[in-house]
Design a protein around this motif. Structure first.
Motif, mmCIF file in Angstrom:
data_model
loop_
_atom_site.group_PDB
_atom_site.id
_atom_site.type_symbol
_atom_site.label_atom_id
_atom_site.label_comp_id
_atom_site.label_asym_id
_atom_site.label_seq_id
_atom_site.Cartn_x
_atom_site.Cartn_y
_atom_site.Cartn_z
ATOM 1 N N GLU A 137 2.103 -0.033 -9.851
ATOM 2 C CA GLU A 137 1.920 0.158 -8.413
ATOM 3 C C GLU A 137 0.597 -0.506 -7.833
ATOM 4 O O GLU A 137 -0.524 -0.346 -8.777
ATOM 5 C CB GLU A 137 2.080 1.642 -8.277
ATOM 6 C CG GLU A 137 2.191 2.285 -6.639
ATOM 7 C CD GLU A 137 2.125 3.900 -6.509
ATOM 8 O OE1 GLU A 137 2.869 3.986 -5.303
ATOM 9 O OE2 GLU A 137 1.575 4.419 -7.407
ATOM 10 N N LYS A 179 0.753 -8.881 -8.630
ATOM 11 C CA LYS A 179 1.970 -7.611 -8.388
ATOM 12 C C LYS A 179 3.388 -8.202 -8.878
ATOM 13 O O LYS A 179 4.194 -7.476 -9.484
ATOM 14 C CB LYS A 179 2.080 -7.235 -7.010
ATOM 15 C CG LYS A 179 3.003 -6.051 -6.901
ATOM 16 C CD LYS A 179 3.046 -5.739 -5.360
ATOM 17 C CE LYS A 179 3.978 -4.499 -5.146
ATOM 18 N NZ LYS A 179 4.118 -4.265 -3.810
ATOM 19 N N CYS A 222 0.561 -3.959 -0.871
ATOM 20 C CA CYS A 222 0.776 -2.487 -1.348
ATOM 21 C C CYS A 222 1.743 -1.553 -1.360
ATOM 22 O O CYS A 222 2.741 -1.726 -0.564
ATOM 23 C CB CYS A 222 -0.285 -1.468 -0.543
ATOM 24 S SG CYS A 222 -2.173 -2.336 -0.752
ATOM 25 N N ASP A 223 2.033 -0.626 -2.064
ATOM 26 C CA ASP A 223 3.046 0.478 -2.092
ATOM 27 C C ASP A 223 2.821 1.461 -1.339
ATOM 28 O O ASP A 223 3.698 1.836 -0.534
ATOM 29 C CB ASP A 223 3.479 0.671 -3.554
ATOM 30 C CG ASP A 223 3.972 -0.651 -4.353
ATOM 31 O OD1 ASP A 223 4.919 -1.305 -4.072
ATOM 32 O OD2 ASP A 223 3.496 -0.676 -5.322
ATOM 33 N N ARG A 224 1.703 2.025 -1.500
ATOM 34 C CA ARG A 224 1.092 3.118 -0.948
ATOM 35 C C ARG A 224 -0.167 3.165 -0.431
ATOM 36 O O ARG A 224 -0.834 2.143 -0.873
ATOM 37 C CB ARG A 224 1.414 4.337 -1.824
ATOM 38 C CG ARG A 224 2.864 4.863 -2.222
ATOM 39 C CD ARG A 224 2.857 6.079 -2.673
ATOM 40 N NE ARG A 224 2.060 6.202 -4.019
ATOM 41 C CZ ARG A 224 0.992 6.987 -4.276
ATOM 42 N NH1 ARG A 224 0.536 7.830 -3.472
ATOM 43 N NH2 ARG A 224 0.450 6.877 -5.484
ATOM 44 N N SER A 257 3.598 5.966 2.120
ATOM 45 C CA SER A 257 4.059 4.908 1.789
ATOM 46 C C SER A 257 3.499 3.740 2.746
ATOM 47 O O SER A 257 2.820 4.110 4.026
ATOM 48 C CB SER A 257 5.525 4.727 1.807
ATOM 49 O OG SER A 257 6.047 4.815 3.153
ATOM 50 N N ASP A 285 4.821 1.519 4.288
ATOM 51 C CA ASP A 285 5.680 1.463 5.604
ATOM 52 C C ASP A 285 5.139 2.728 6.512
ATOM 53 O O ASP A 285 5.421 2.448 7.795
ATOM 54 C CB ASP A 285 7.245 1.810 5.218
ATOM 55 C CG ASP A 285 7.475 0.403 4.281
ATOM 56 O OD1 ASP A 285 7.083 -0.630 4.570
ATOM 57 O OD2 ASP A 285 8.628 0.699 3.553
#
Length: 229
Positions: free
Chosen positions: A31, A177, A198-200, A214, A216
């Motif tokens: 991650e 990544k 990034c994911d989070r 997240s 998003d």
């Protein structure tokens, strides 16, 4: 699934001055997590606690092992690879000597690192202190990769670099990544680029975790509220 790195209720002080008041964050295998916040909110102090350069209270664990009682060199051997703020290359050593100084056996070799950063291969015999700022940053990332970490920590890796070099560093992060199982903790001010890789994200304010979600959910309203001037 248990987190690769977990911090819960982490507090830390510099002498009588408390810097962290309750940091919570988790990173899973593979991650990419952004650690965000205004200047002076505890991001680099959190990194120092993770890497055992500063004493801390609370829960700090890596792959299920308690980090809190380990010296920094033993924490590094568990698989923590740090690219420190300010690069901190060994200025009087050559590029190649910098890369092999802390190398550990694994997939990341001198050949693989110079494949990722061809300029380092071209300058292998050059003294690190004579490199440009961007080249020194590439060297710092390569040196961390040569330890064959499971978690790569990038503390302000694009700070003060020319735009073209910053984009080259971000391209490398995206490549890491996409092509490796490496977990990455990124501290940076470039929200647009962070959203792309990034994911989070976790946001710190006055030494405490105040938002996690997240990438998003990292809207303009969130960044304006916690990170904007």
């Amino acid at each position: 699934m248990s987190a690769l790195l977990k911090l819960s209720g982490v507090t830390a002080s510099y002498g009588a001055s408390q810097a962290l008041f309750g940091v919570d964050l988790e990173i899973n295998e593979g991650e990419v997590l952004a650690l965000l916040g205004r200047n002076g909110m505890g991001k680099s102090t959190t990194v120092k606690c993770i890497c055992r350069m500063l004493a801390a209270d609370g829960t700090l664990s890596f792959d299920g092992q308690d980090l809190s009682r380990l010296p920094s060199h033993k924490a590094a051997r568990l698989g923590l690879g740090l690219v420190p703020e300010g690069r901190r290359c060994f200025r009087d050593l050559s590029v190649q000597e910098n890369l092999i100084a802390a190398a550990r056996q694994g997939d990341w070799t001198f050949e693989r690192v110079t494949g990722l950063f061809p300029r380092l291969g071209e300058r292998r015999g050059q003294r690190a202190g004579s490199l440009s700022g961007g080249e020194q940053q590439m060297l710092a990332i390569g040196r961390a990769l040569m330890t064959n970490p499971r978690l790569l920590i990038l503390d302000e890796a694009t700070e003060g670099l020319a735009p073209v070099i910053r984009q080259e560093i971000w391209a490398v992060v995206r490549q890491l990544k996409a092509e490796t199982g490496l977990a990455i903790l990124v501290i940076d001010k470039s929200i647009r680029e962070l959203r792309q890789v990034c994911d989070r994200a976790t946001i710190l304010e006055r030494g405490k975790s105040v938002w996690t979600g997240s990438v998003d959910a990292l809207t303009d309203d969130v960044t304006a509220g916690y990170i904007g001037v």
